[in-house]
Write a protein that holds these residues in place. Structure first.
Motif, PDB file in Angstrom:
ATOM      1  N   SER A  20       0.816  -1.197   0.000  1.00 33.06           N
ATOM      2  CA  SER A  20       0.000   0.000   0.000  1.00 33.06           C
ATOM      3  C   SER A  20       0.855   1.254   0.000  1.00 33.06           C
ATOM      4  O   SER A  20       0.588   2.206  -0.727  1.00 33.06           O
ATOM      5  N   THR A  21       1.923   1.242   0.813  1.00 29.39           N
ATOM      6  CA  THR A  21       2.832   2.388   0.855  1.00 29.39           C
ATOM      7  C   THR A  21       3.503   2.595  -0.493  1.00 29.39           C
ATOM      8  O   THR A  21       3.638   3.719  -0.981  1.00 29.39           O
ATOM      9  N   GLY A  22       3.902   1.480  -1.120  1.00 28.76           N
ATOM     10  CA  GLY A  22       4.528   1.572  -2.435  1.00 28.76           C
ATOM     11  C   GLY A  22       3.585   2.132  -3.473  1.00 28.76           C
ATOM     12  O   GLY A  22       3.968   2.939  -4.318  1.00 28.76           O
ATOM     13  N   GLN A  23       2.319   1.717  -3.417  1.00 25.45           N
ATOM     14  CA  GLN A  23       1.346   2.220  -4.377  1.00 25.45           C
ATOM     15  C   GLN A  23       1.101   3.710  -4.189  1.00 25.45           C
ATOM     16  O   GLN A  23       0.948   4.449  -5.158  1.00 25.45           O
ATOM     17  N   VAL A  24       1.073   4.150  -2.923  1.00 20.73           N
ATOM     18  CA  VAL A  24       0.892   5.571  -2.652  1.00 20.73           C
ATOM     19  C   VAL A  24       2.042   6.370  -3.260  1.00 20.73           C
ATOM     20  O   VAL A  24       1.843   7.412  -3.885  1.00 20.73           O
ATOM     21  N   ALA A  25       3.264   5.862  -3.079  1.00 17.43           N
ATOM     22  CA  ALA A  25       4.430   6.543  -3.646  1.00 17.43           C
ATOM     23  C   ALA A  25       4.373   6.563  -5.170  1.00 17.43           C
ATOM     24  O   ALA A  25       4.688   7.578  -5.804  1.00 17.43           O
ATOM     25  N   ASP A  26       3.956   5.430  -5.751  1.00 16.84           N
ATOM     26  CA  ASP A  26       3.838   5.365  -7.215  1.00 16.84           C
ATOM     27  C   ASP A  26       2.802   6.358  -7.724  1.00 16.84           C
ATOM     28  O   ASP A  26       3.014   7.037  -8.738  1.00 16.84           O
ATOM     29  N   ASP A  27       1.680   6.426  -7.023  1.00 18.70           N
ATOM     30  CA  ASP A  27       0.628   7.363  -7.440  1.00 18.70           C
ATOM     31  C   ASP A  27       1.119   8.803  -7.359  1.00 18.70           C
ATOM     32  O   ASP A  27       0.790   9.627  -8.220  1.00 18.70           O
ATOM     33  N   GLU A  28       1.890   9.110  -6.323  1.00 17.96           N
ATOM     34  CA  GLU A  28       2.412  10.460  -6.173  1.00 17.96           C
ATOM     35  C   GLU A  28       3.396  10.784  -7.299  1.00 17.96           C
ATOM     36  O   GLU A  28       3.380  11.891  -7.860  1.00 17.96           O
ATOM     37  N   THR A  35       1.709  16.473 -13.751  1.00 18.27           N
ATOM     38  CA  THR A  35       1.782  17.915 -13.541  1.00 18.27           C
ATOM     39  C   THR A  35       2.888  18.518 -14.411  1.00 18.27           C
ATOM     40  O   THR A  35       2.715  19.577 -15.027  1.00 18.27           O
ATOM     41  N   GLY A  36       4.032  17.811 -14.466  1.00 16.39           N
ATOM     42  CA  GLY A  36       5.126  18.266 -15.321  1.00 16.39           C
ATOM     43  C   GLY A  36       4.714  18.317 -16.781  1.00 16.39           C
ATOM     44  O   GLY A  36       5.047  19.265 -17.510  1.00 16.39           O
ATOM     45  N   ARG A  60      10.038   8.718 -14.145  1.00 16.75           N
ATOM     46  CA  ARG A  60       9.524   8.936 -12.795  1.00 16.75           C
ATOM     47  C   ARG A  60       8.153   8.308 -12.606  1.00 16.75           C
ATOM     48  O   ARG A  60       7.822   7.809 -11.530  1.00 16.75           O
ATOM     49  N   ALA A  61       7.340   8.337 -13.639  1.00 19.49           N
ATOM     50  CA  ALA A  61       5.955   7.867 -13.519  1.00 19.49           C
ATOM     51  C   ALA A  61       5.838   6.353 -13.447  1.00 19.49           C
ATOM     52  O   ALA A  61       4.874   5.831 -12.872  1.00 19.49           O
ATOM     53  N   ILE A  62       6.795   5.623 -14.034  1.00 22.66           N
ATOM     54  CA  ILE A  62       6.665   4.168 -14.172  1.00 22.66           C
ATOM     55  C   ILE A  62       7.641   3.474 -13.229  1.00 22.66           C
ATOM     56  O   ILE A  62       8.862   3.582 -13.385  1.00 22.66           O
TER      57      ILE A  62
END
Length: 264
Positions: A20-28, A35-36, A60-62
């Motif tokens: 879950s923490t990893g997914q949150v980081a990935d989503d961010e 945004t970029g 960064r996104a993937i």
């Protein structure tokens, strides 16, 4: 034996929390990359510079990505290629040199292509072993789609095997949609800039030709049509464009006028 109860964490809870923490980081990371991309829409950047930024945002996104590249197609062939890192340029050069690889497949078949182990992937028997010897083992290639057309493809590479899971593919496909829009807008702007430059050049050449015709008419008393024939003959004799010959006549006339003015 370890006991679990209402107040104790179950044995499977820690991995779930970690995921879950990893997914949150990935989503961010995805949000920041998107945004970029949105900011690029208002930037007046050279096409290659803008595309390179898109590739950098893709890394960064993937999750799991070590580098990314974008390839644009013109007349169904690779035209513009950019990369976020040197090894990506090397890998894509191999791909297009062989005319075989994930980017070519993704663009041709309009679908996402993934490989966990390029050196052992039968899909690209020549490309895969060559890039695996460079230490690149995983790839996700995503087509950049615009309506019914294909602008090109985005290639995301990793040095590790099995670097891209289903989540990485999902995020990559989410990123590819606005990335394609950014690329399409950048292409349209680049075409408009080229057209403007061509029109300006044409106007400049036309002015030079008109002035050269005036010089020829004043020298010989000929008609505009006869002056143009003279200019065309000079162009053919010198094997140079009419606009170049016209500019030469102008330069010579200006030089003579300055010489007379100086002598007087």
């Amino acid at each position: 034996m370890t006991q679990t109860g209402p107040g104790s964490p179950a044995a499977g809870d820690a991995p779930v929390a970690a995921r879950s923490t990893g997914q949150v980081a990935d989503d961010e990371d995805l949000r920041e990359s998107l945004t970029g991309l949105s900011r690029l829409a208002t930037a007046r950047l050279d096409l290659r510079v803008l595309l390179t930024h898109v590739a950098e945002f893709a890394v960064r996104a993937i999750p799991g990505a070590d580098g990314a590249g974008l390839t644009l197609l013109e007349d169904d062939r690779a035209d513009t290629m950019v990369a976020s890192a040197g090894f990506v340029r090397e890998v894509d050069a191999i791909q297009y040199g062989l005319d075989e690889g994930p980017c070519i497949t993704a663009a041709a078949e309009r679908r996402t292509v993934r490989s966990h182990s390029l050196g052992r992937d039968p899909a690209w028997p020549r490309f895969g072993p060559q890039v695996s010897r460079l230490g690149v083992h995983s790839v996700v290639s995503l087509p950049l789609l615009a309506g019914e057309g294909v602008l090109g493809a985005m290639n995301v590479y990793a040095r590790a095997e099995h670097a891209f899971d289903e989540r990485a593919v999902e995020l990559g496909e989410l990123f590819a949609v606005p990335a394609a829009i950014s690329v399409q807008n950048a292409q349209a702007l680049a075409r408009a800039q080229r057209l403007a430059a061509q029109l300006q050049s044409a106007l400049t050449h036309r002015a030079a030709i008109d002035q050269a015709l005036g010089i020829l008419m004043s020298r010989s008393g000929c008609t505009p049509a006869e002056a143009f024939d003279k200019l065309r003959v000079l162009s053919q004799r010198q094997n140079r464009k009419v606009s170049v010959v016209a500019q030469q006549l102008l330069d010579e006339a200006v030089a003579r006028a300055r010489a007379r003015h100086g002598a007087g």
